[in-house]
Enzyme design. Structure first.
Site: not given
Ligand SMILES: *[C@@H]1O[C@H](CO)[C@@H](O)[C@H](O)[C@H]1NC(C)=O
Ligand SMILES: *[C@@H]1O[C@H](CO)[C@@H](O)[C@H](O)[C@H]1NC(C)=O
Ligand SMILES: *[C@@H]1O[C@H](CO)[C@@H](O)[C@H](O)[C@H]1NC(C)=O
Ligand SMILES: *[C@@H]1O[C@H](CO)[C@@H](O)[C@H](O)[C@H]1NC(C)=O
Length: 623
Positions: A438, A515, A601
């Site tokens: 993370e 991502e 998004t």
């Protein structure tokens, strides 16, 4: 509008299958031109330079080297495996968490994290359509038709939460984005009706005087939450959804909301005279309340939507484009650094007014290279930079402008995109689990010899743009800083047992986030370099190995172990984003062409459109 939607519906059948070989050849030729790093001035010099300058290394050599021969049928087979993964996750959700938001994959229960409206189902609708899962889609439609958006479920159990608020941002990107994308792809009117109803329920959030949305709305009473501060991501990431719902319904109220927000942002940019937007905002004044800068948590999609608003509305909204360019100018000159060992390129954040970099590198920030690649692929960046009047900028923004106007901005953005995506991928490839952490803290202690001949350490780190300048001035030897072949820590330690990592892991969790795969997908689509597909395939195999459970997929607590300990969460974005980007990465057919669709998004694609003349009249859009 109807013709346009009709065209959208047809895209899957009318578009001939594109074979990778053909696309790759074409893209390789184009990319070779792109990858010439050419100073933008003086005029007329460029053709000559094109012939004499060394090329940037392209493509990056793949370890082993044979993977690029992977044939199209193998990729189709891999896409089919991703589809099976989606079915496994979705069926686990339906079996054990039906009627709840998300599956608890270890305890086999449901949990309500986002209003208790079945967020996993809403988030998954367009993924089902892309994967040809017609049965699952057909079963979901009646639930979507009947669902009650006026009441909020308690977080656990089935009672109602009468005093709670629907979180505006999460509800917009997951539910509204999910409904709108599924509507655009299927043409099912009920999806648009529900989207309009949901947008109407969320309207009171815009009550602040600057039109920046508040944190949340009580869907039963219509009261909005009272807080007057917000973060960039939450106050500036609804333009795409509101613009498209206005276009699809023809409703001016929806248009006015996004129009006011866009004006507030444009005014804020004008008053700030350039640069990127800070992270913290006051909703009523529509002004930033801190000078913190970030591409990660709390800021990310606020930057992303500047470019995407411009793309969604057929490149008419030049103010949004200018804000995107000014944002990228600051990010490229102030937030991108290199590590000392492997020269890994990373994007970090700065706190307060001192602009001191934290050197944290967040998984959430790994969307940024994909955004840079998308911008370079769809926009003439040099023309966009040239359209900015530097005399209107603050001294610092003008400095950024001047530094960057020496370069071919297209090549520079693509270089940053490649270097950053490589680092994001290495954060996975370095770990025993093959999954990425993370947050990491990057090393930034660059050693050098001072003028007095003694060894010194630059503890502030090395800005990428400074290294690029040095590379330029020093005769461009070797790959551009941050690019070129990078080895994993395991490979390096095989060669040298003492090799050190470039970072320490701060948060070792992998929350099944998208991502890095999003950027890998966009790098594949914009460069045609098959190395990105191979890297995506490695990550998918790691997900299968470490995160799969008998009834779904679980977040991982410690990426530095294999088998990795799991946690009891299967976020809805895993189905909406992570698996969607993987599927699109492996499909040979380009199902969502980047010039026709814009991903919100939460990876919900909305179709690019031009305002028609009647919409311009009705909404008061200047021609
Ligand atoms: C969620 O799913 C349950 C079970 O199918 C259904 O009763 C409920 O109406 C759904 N709610 C929404 C908002 O879709
Ligand atoms: C009701 O919602 C609020 C947030 O909107 C939350 O703080 C509270 O814990 C919720 N209560 C229950 C019982 O879920
Ligand atoms: C447009 O949307 C607003 C707010 O959602 C709603 O109050 C209004 O009735 C809608 N207008 C029409 C013509 O549907
Ligand atoms: C929008 O208009 C431009 C130029 O007028 C045209 O090239 C483009 O194809 C249009 N886009 C769509 C989605 O209709």
């Amino acid at each position: 509008m109807l013709t346009h939607l009709h065209a959208c519906l047809q895209y899957r059948r009318s578009r001939p299958v594109r074979y990778v070989v053909a696309a790759f050849t074409a893209i390789f030729v184009v990319s070779t031109l792109y990858y010439l790093e050419i100073p933008h001035h003086p005029e007329g010099f460029q053709d000559e330079l094109r012939e004499h300058l060394p090329h940037w290394p392209l493509p990056i050599p793949i370890s082993g080297g044979s993977e690029s021969k992977t044939s199209p049928p193998v990729w189709e087979e891999r896409a089919a495996q991703v589809k099976q993964a989606f079915l496994h996750a979705y069926r686990g959700y339906l079996q054990h968490a039906n009627g709840y938001d998300e599956l608890r994959p270890l305890s086999l229960a449901g949990v309500n994290n986002f209003n208790g409206w079945n967020v996993t189902m809403y988030d998954s609708l367009d993924t089902m359509l892309l994967m040809d899962l017609w049965d699952e889609f057909a079963e979901a439609l009646p639930v979507v038709k009947e669902g009650n958006f006026r009441q909020l479920r308690a977080s656990n159990g089935n009672g109602w939460n009468k005093s709670g608020y629907v979180p505006f941002f999460e509800t917009v990107i997951r539910y509204l984005g999910g409904l709108l994308a599924a509507y655009a792809m299927s043409g099912e009117q009920v999806l648009l009706d529900r989207a309009h109803e949901l947008a109407t329920i969320l309207e009171p959030a815009f009550g602040s005087s600057a039109g920046m949305p508040r944190f949340g709305v009580n869907p039963a009473t219509g009261a909005s939450s009272q807080g007057v501060s917000g973060v960039l991501a939450e106050v500036a990431s609804c333009q795409l959804e509101w613009t498209y719902v206005a276009h699809a319904t023809g409703n001016k109220t929806h248009f006015d909301r996004v129009d006011k927000l866009l004006h507030t942002l444009a005014n804020a940019m004008e008053q700030r005279k350039g640069g990127m937007f800070p992270t913290h905002w006051h909703l009523n004044g529509g002004k930033a309340t801190s000078e913190s800068r970030s591409m990660g948590a709390a800021a990310d999609s606020g930057h992303e939507y500047l470019l995407k608003q411009y793309l969604l509305t057929g490149k008419q909204d030049v103010e949004s484009l200018e804000m995107y360019i000014l944002t990228a100018n600051e990010a490229l000159t102030r937030l991108l650094y290199l590590t000392p060992n492997r020269e890994l390129l990373y994007v970090t954040d700065t706190a307060g007014g001192s602009f001191t970099a934290s050197h944290n590198f967040e998984h959430l920030a790994c969307f940024f290279p994909g955004l840079l690649a998308l911008g370079a692929h769809t926009v003439d960046l040099n023309a966009a930079l040239a359209a900015i009047d530097p005399s209107k900028l603050s001294a610092e923004a003008r400095r950024q402008y001047e530094v960057l106007s020496k370069y071919d901005l297209h090549a520079l953005h693509m270089a940053a995109a490649e270097g950053l995506t490589t680092s994001c991928w290495l954060m996975y490839a370095d770990q025993p689990s093959g999954l990425g952490p993370e947050t990491v803290q990057m090393r930034h202690d660059w050693k050098f010899v001072g003028e007095d001949g003694k060894p010194k350490v630059n503890s502030k780190g090395k800005l990428w743009i400074d290294a690029v300048e040095e590379w330029n001035e020093g005769g461009r030897r070797g790959p551009l800083p941050g690019l070129g072949e990078k080895k994993t820590i395991t490979q390096l330690r095989k060669e040298d047992g003492t090799a050190q990592a470039d970072y320490s892991v701060r948060r070792p969790d992998y929350f099944l986030r998208p991502e890095t795969l999003e950027s890998i997908y966009l790098m594949w689509r914009t460069t045609g370099n098959p190395v990105w597909r191979e890297r995506g395939w490695q990550i998918f195999q790691a997900i299968e190995r470490e995160a799969k459970t008998p009834s779904g997929y679980a977040s991982v607590k410690q990426i530095n172990k294999s088998p990795a300990p799991q946690s009891d969460e299967q976020p809805s974005y895993f189905l909406a984003e992570t698996l969607k980007y993987l599927y699109l990465l492996f499909k040979n057919e380009d199902l969502v062409p980047l010039d026709k669709w814009v991903f919100n998004t939460e990876a919900h694609p909305l179709p690019v459109f031009n305002w028609s003349s009647w919409e311009k009249h009705k909404f008061g859009i200047p021609s």
